[in-house]
Design an enzyme around this catalytic site. Structure first.
Site, PDB file in Angstrom:
ATOM      1  N   LYS A  30       0.653  -1.295  -0.088  1.00 20.82           N
ATOM      2  CA  LYS A  30      -0.064   0.004  -0.009  1.00 20.82           C
ATOM      3  C   LYS A  30       0.839   1.144  -0.006  1.00 20.82           C
ATOM      4  O   LYS A  30       2.012   1.453   0.635  1.00 20.82           O
ATOM      5  CB  LYS A  30      -0.786  -0.111   1.360  1.00 20.82           C
ATOM      6  N   GLY A  33       3.261   3.193   3.029  1.00 18.77           N
ATOM      7  CA  GLY A  33       4.433   2.273   3.619  1.00 18.77           C
ATOM      8  C   GLY A  33       4.057   2.010   5.080  1.00 18.77           C
ATOM      9  O   GLY A  33       3.005   1.872   5.582  1.00 18.77           O
ATOM     10  N   THR A  34       5.239   1.953   5.831  1.00 14.90           N
ATOM     11  CA  THR A  34       4.987   1.462   7.310  1.00 14.90           C
ATOM     12  C   THR A  34       4.189   2.606   7.968  1.00 14.90           C
ATOM     13  O   THR A  34       3.383   2.397   8.787  1.00 14.90           O
ATOM     14  CB  THR A  34       6.414   1.385   8.017  1.00 14.90           C
ATOM     15  N   GLY A 107       9.700  -3.890  -7.518  1.00 15.59           N
ATOM     16  CA  GLY A 107      10.421  -3.290  -8.388  1.00 15.59           C
ATOM     17  C   GLY A 107      11.913  -4.149  -8.355  1.00 15.59           C
ATOM     18  O   GLY A 107      12.285  -4.554  -7.072  1.00 15.59           O
ATOM     19  N   HIS A 430       0.415  34.114  25.424  1.00 15.78           N
ATOM     20  CA  HIS A 430       0.081  33.661  26.861  1.00 15.78           C
ATOM     21  C   HIS A 430      -1.275  33.611  26.917  1.00 15.78           C
ATOM     22  O   HIS A 430      -2.176  34.217  26.205  1.00 15.78           O
ATOM     23  CB  HIS A 430       0.149  34.870  27.749  1.00 15.78           C
TER      24      HIS A 430
HETATM   25  C1  LIG Z   1       4.761   0.868  15.104  1.00 23.48           C
HETATM   26  C2  LIG Z   1       5.843   1.715  14.435  1.00 23.48           C
HETATM   27  C3  LIG Z   1       5.316   2.973  14.880  1.00 23.48           C
HETATM   28  C4  LIG Z   1       6.205   4.317  14.388  1.00 23.48           C
HETATM   29  N1  LIG Z   1       5.812   5.461  14.627  1.00 23.48           N
HETATM   30  C5  LIG Z   1       6.748   6.665  14.184  1.00 23.48           C
HETATM   31  C6  LIG Z   1       6.482   7.932  14.631  1.00 23.48           C
HETATM   32  O1  LIG Z   1       5.440   7.971  15.275  1.00 23.48           O
HETATM   33  N2  LIG Z   1       7.085   8.818  13.860  1.00 23.48           N
HETATM   34  C7  LIG Z   1       8.185   8.291  13.067  1.00 23.48           C
HETATM   35  O2  LIG Z   1       8.736   9.363  12.671  1.00 23.48           O
HETATM   36  N3  LIG Z   1       8.344   7.166  12.682  1.00 23.48           N
HETATM   37  C8  LIG Z   1       7.572   6.129  13.330  1.00 23.48           C
HETATM   38  N4  LIG Z   1       7.948   4.921  12.772  1.00 23.48           N
HETATM   39  C9  LIG Z   1       8.952   4.661  11.733  1.00 23.48           C
HETATM   40  C10 LIG Z   1       8.310   4.988  10.385  1.00 23.48           C
HETATM   41  O3  LIG Z   1       7.222   4.306  10.381  1.00 23.48           O
HETATM   42  C11 LIG Z   1       9.354   4.955   9.309  1.00 23.48           C
HETATM   43  O4  LIG Z   1      10.630   5.493   9.835  1.00 23.48           O
HETATM   44  C12 LIG Z   1       9.027   5.245   8.022  1.00 23.48           C
HETATM   45  O5  LIG Z   1       8.023   4.636   7.618  1.00 23.48           O
HETATM   46  C13 LIG Z   1      10.109   4.950   6.929  1.00 23.48           C
HETATM   47  O6  LIG Z   1       9.712   5.122   5.594  1.00 23.48           O
HETATM   48  P1  LIG Z   1      10.394   4.524   4.526  1.00 23.48           P
HETATM   49  O7  LIG Z   1       9.828   5.180   3.143  1.00 23.48           O
HETATM   50  O8  LIG Z   1      11.840   4.658   4.605  1.00 23.48           O
HETATM   51  O9  LIG Z   1      10.004   2.954   4.382  1.00 23.48           O
HETATM   52  P2  LIG Z   1       8.635   2.479   4.582  1.00 23.48           P
HETATM   53  O10 LIG Z   1       7.401   3.149   5.115  1.00 23.48           O
HETATM   54  O11 LIG Z   1       8.832   1.048   5.205  1.00 23.48           O
HETATM   55  O12 LIG Z   1       8.264   2.363   2.908  1.00 23.48           O
HETATM   56  C14 LIG Z   1       8.910   1.191   1.998  1.00 23.48           C
HETATM   57  C15 LIG Z   1       7.983   0.930   1.168  1.00 23.48           C
HETATM   58  O13 LIG Z   1       8.697   0.252   0.109  1.00 23.48           O
HETATM   59  C16 LIG Z   1       7.907  -1.182  -0.329  1.00 23.48           C
HETATM   60  N5  LIG Z   1       8.771  -1.703  -0.996  1.00 23.48           N
HETATM   61  C17 LIG Z   1       9.908  -2.558  -0.600  1.00 23.48           C
HETATM   62  N6  LIG Z   1      10.533  -3.261  -1.299  1.00 23.48           N
HETATM   63  C18 LIG Z   1       9.905  -2.947  -2.662  1.00 23.48           C
HETATM   64  C19 LIG Z   1      10.154  -3.421  -3.985  1.00 23.48           C
HETATM   65  N7  LIG Z   1      11.189  -4.204  -4.306  1.00 23.48           N
HETATM   66  N8  LIG Z   1       9.455  -2.875  -4.769  1.00 23.48           N
HETATM   67  C20 LIG Z   1       8.199  -2.179  -4.599  1.00 23.48           C
HETATM   68  N9  LIG Z   1       8.094  -1.548  -3.448  1.00 23.48           N
HETATM   69  C21 LIG Z   1       8.760  -2.186  -2.301  1.00 23.48           C
HETATM   70  C22 LIG Z   1       7.180  -1.309   0.872  1.00 23.48           C
HETATM   71  O14 LIG Z   1       6.177  -2.214   0.473  1.00 23.48           O
HETATM   72  C23 LIG Z   1       6.839  -0.170   1.406  1.00 23.48           C
HETATM   73  O15 LIG Z   1       5.516   0.244   1.273  1.00 23.48           O
HETATM   74  C24 LIG Z   1       7.385   3.898  13.491  1.00 23.48           C
HETATM   75  C25 LIG Z   1       7.288   2.487  12.981  1.00 23.48           C
HETATM   76  C26 LIG Z   1       6.571   1.573  13.482  1.00 23.48           C
HETATM   77  C27 LIG Z   1       7.005   0.093  13.018  1.00 23.48           C
END
Ligand SMILES: Cc1cc2nc3c(=O)[nH]c(=O)nc-3n(C[C@H](O)[C@H](O)[C@H](O)COP(=O)(O)OP(=O)(O)OC[C@H]3O[C@@H](n4cnc5c(N)ncnc54)[C@H](O)[C@@H]3O)c2cc1C
Length: 454
Positions: A30, A33-34, A107, A430
């Site tokens: 989706k 992401g995370t 990808g 304030h």
């Molecule tokens: C429970 C939890 C709570 C969190 N709370 C916070 C918070 O409050 N504040 C904060 O700043 N951070 C928080 N985080 C951390 C935050 O979610 C991550 O730092 C952030 O999502 C990182 O973004 P990203 O784009 O690097 O990776 P992701 O969000 O993991 O996105 C990577 C995407 O790449 C896709 N993908 C992977 N490989 C491939 C491929 N080969 N081809 C196509 N698609 C692919 C995946 O499906 C995914 O959608 C939390 C994490 C967790 C687990």
């Protein structure tokens, strides 16, 4: 071409589109992401429920008679799911509106300028890898037992567990412990070392840890968990101690034991892209050792935070457009959305001490802040660390109401090289919580107005 549509990838895609690029984004799951689907947003939706519940429980303190407060777990989770869907569909609309071509699938990088998605090969001049991270459960016997959850699993529960053992004291574990404790689950945190919540300031981390037993969260320290066992409906988390084998029991166990960069489908070694323990290595322009290939977000394995991921997305795109910009990590805020909230930016006094930096610390408690008193939220304080010679703000650390919002002033101060005096000379509205930041800055000069100097 951007691989991964999380906080790093989708922001990079939009920024690139704003700069006039033709952009394609590959996402195998989706969009969002995370962060949107399994991280920041669902946990903060649940944290808000916990907050409303706790406030309702003490409504009598505000002169509101509320009896018989009950929760409905399916409604709580439905609200969380609706928020997630709303924000994910917002990102989908942004993709459409910015004419970003979203390819659904995994990808695979055939060469620095060619990516394969399903059966399609897509040529690109610049490539950004933003494939994120995944949970890393402890490799111990029992990790696959039913009821042993990752952070992904716990956000999909359909019934509130009666009891929960949280292994690991990461900020994510503490947030989820705080949420489930408020909802009525008996929570025990099991941790090998004392709860430090790095990079949180030591004093604030210690004070926060002291609040946990008062909230009803038990913390077991010194527990190097070696196994999880099931007997009937009960899971036991087991470790060795000098007194022999010990354990705690719960209906469910959460493994909040960290995350690792996710690069499974990418064949990085074949392409010659350098990694360090699974994390992609980049230079300060976020370019890998292969020209035209950049990497951003959790896949770098450093600051695994959504706002850092998005920031890196913008930086990498500008470098891909030959507008050189170094990634600057001097002012990265970190927030813990627990009860009470914690937020920090810059160095701690221990780091200043260890680094031999001349510094001065000032503190201001929320109990002396009018707005906090009106809110009935007086636990905690603001702490500021400034350079002893020129008064530059080097660090700000907060525990208390809206700490995650208040920290923005510290982030900006550090980013702009502002001094405590400049904050003092800035009029703060304030009665507001930012006055606590103002007063803390005053503590660097002649002293806070609303604190008696002893
Ligand atoms: C429970 C939890 C709570 C969190 N709370 C916070 C918070 O409050 N504040 C904060 O700043 N951070 C928080 N985080 C951390 C935050 O979610 C991550 O730092 C952030 O999502 C990182 O973004 P990203 O784009 O690097 O990776 P992701 O969000 O993991 O996105 C990577 C995407 O790449 C896709 N993908 C992977 N490989 C491939 C491929 N080969 N081809 C196509 N698609 C692919 C995946 O499906 C995914 O959608 C939390 C994490 C967790 C687990």
């Amino acid at each position: 071409m951007i691989i991964g549509g999380g906080s790093a990838g989708y922001v990079a895609a939009i920024h690139a589109a704003h700069l006039g690029a033709k952009v394609a984004l590959v996402e195998k799951d989706k969009l969002g992401g995370t962060c949107l689907n399994r991280g920041c947003i669902p946990t903060k939706a649940l944290a808000r429920t916990a907050e409303v519940l706790l406030e309702t429980r003490r409504a009598n303190d505000f002169g509101i008679e509320v009896n018989n407060v009950k929760t409905n777990f399916s409604k709580i989770m439905a609200r969380k799911n609706n928020i997630v869907s709303q924000l994910v569909s917002g990102v989908e609309q942004l993709m459409k509106g910015n004419k970003i071509h979203v390819h659904r699938g995994t990808g695979r990088i055939l060469s620095p300028h060619l990516v394969k998605v399903n059966d399609e090969e897509i040529a690109t001049r610049k490539l950004i890898i933003a494939t994120g991270s995944e949970s890393t459960p402890l490799p111990i016997p029992g990790r696959d037992l039913p009821g042993v959850l990752t952070t992904d699993d716990i956000l999909e529960l359909t019934e509130l567990p009666e009891s929960l053992v949280v292994i690991g004291g990461s900020y994510v574990g503490v947030e989820l412990a705080s949420i489930f404790n408020a909802l009525g689950t008996k929570v025990t945190i099991v941790k090998r070392r004392p709860l430090r919540l790095e990079p949180v300031d030591e004093e604030i981390g210690r004070r926060f840890a002291q609040t946990l037993p008062r909230q009803g969260i038990e913390v077991k320290i010194g527990a190097a968990v070696k196994a999880i066992k099931r007997k009937g409906a009960v899971l036991s988390v087991i470790w060795d101690s000098p007194e022999g084998e010990q354990g705690v029991h719960g209906q469910m166990v959460l493994m909040a034991t960290g995350r690792a960069p996710y690069t499974k489908d990418l064949d990085l070694s074949e392409l010659g892209i350098q990694t360090d323990r699974g994390a992609i290595k980049v230079n300060e322009y976020l370019e890998t050792n292969i020209k035209d290939v950049y990497a951003i977000g959790d896949v770098l394995g450093k600051n695994m935070l959504a706002h850092v991921a998005s920031y890196e997305g913008e930086v990498a795109v500008e470098n891909a457009f030959d507008h050189p910009r170094k990634a600057d990590y001097r002012a990265v805020p970190n927030c813990i959305f627990a009860q009470p909230e914690i937020a920090g930016v810059g160095i701690t006094d221990k780091e200043a001490n260890d680094g031999g930096i001349p510094y001065k610390v000032s503190k201001f408690p929320f109990v002396a802040c009018g707005r906090a008193v009106t809110m009935g939220e007086t636990t905690g304080m603001v702490k500021m660390i400034c350079h002893a010679d020129d008064g530059r703000v080097l660090g700000m650390h907060i525990m208390g109401p809206h700490a995650s919002d208040l920290i923005a002033e510290g982030v900006l101060a550090i980013r702009l090289g502002a001094t405590a005096e400049e904050i003092v000379h800035t009029i703060h509205a304030h009665p507001t919580l930012p006055e606590a930041v103002h007063e803390t800055a005053m503590g660097q000069l002649e002293g806070a107005i609303h604190l008696l100097r002893i």
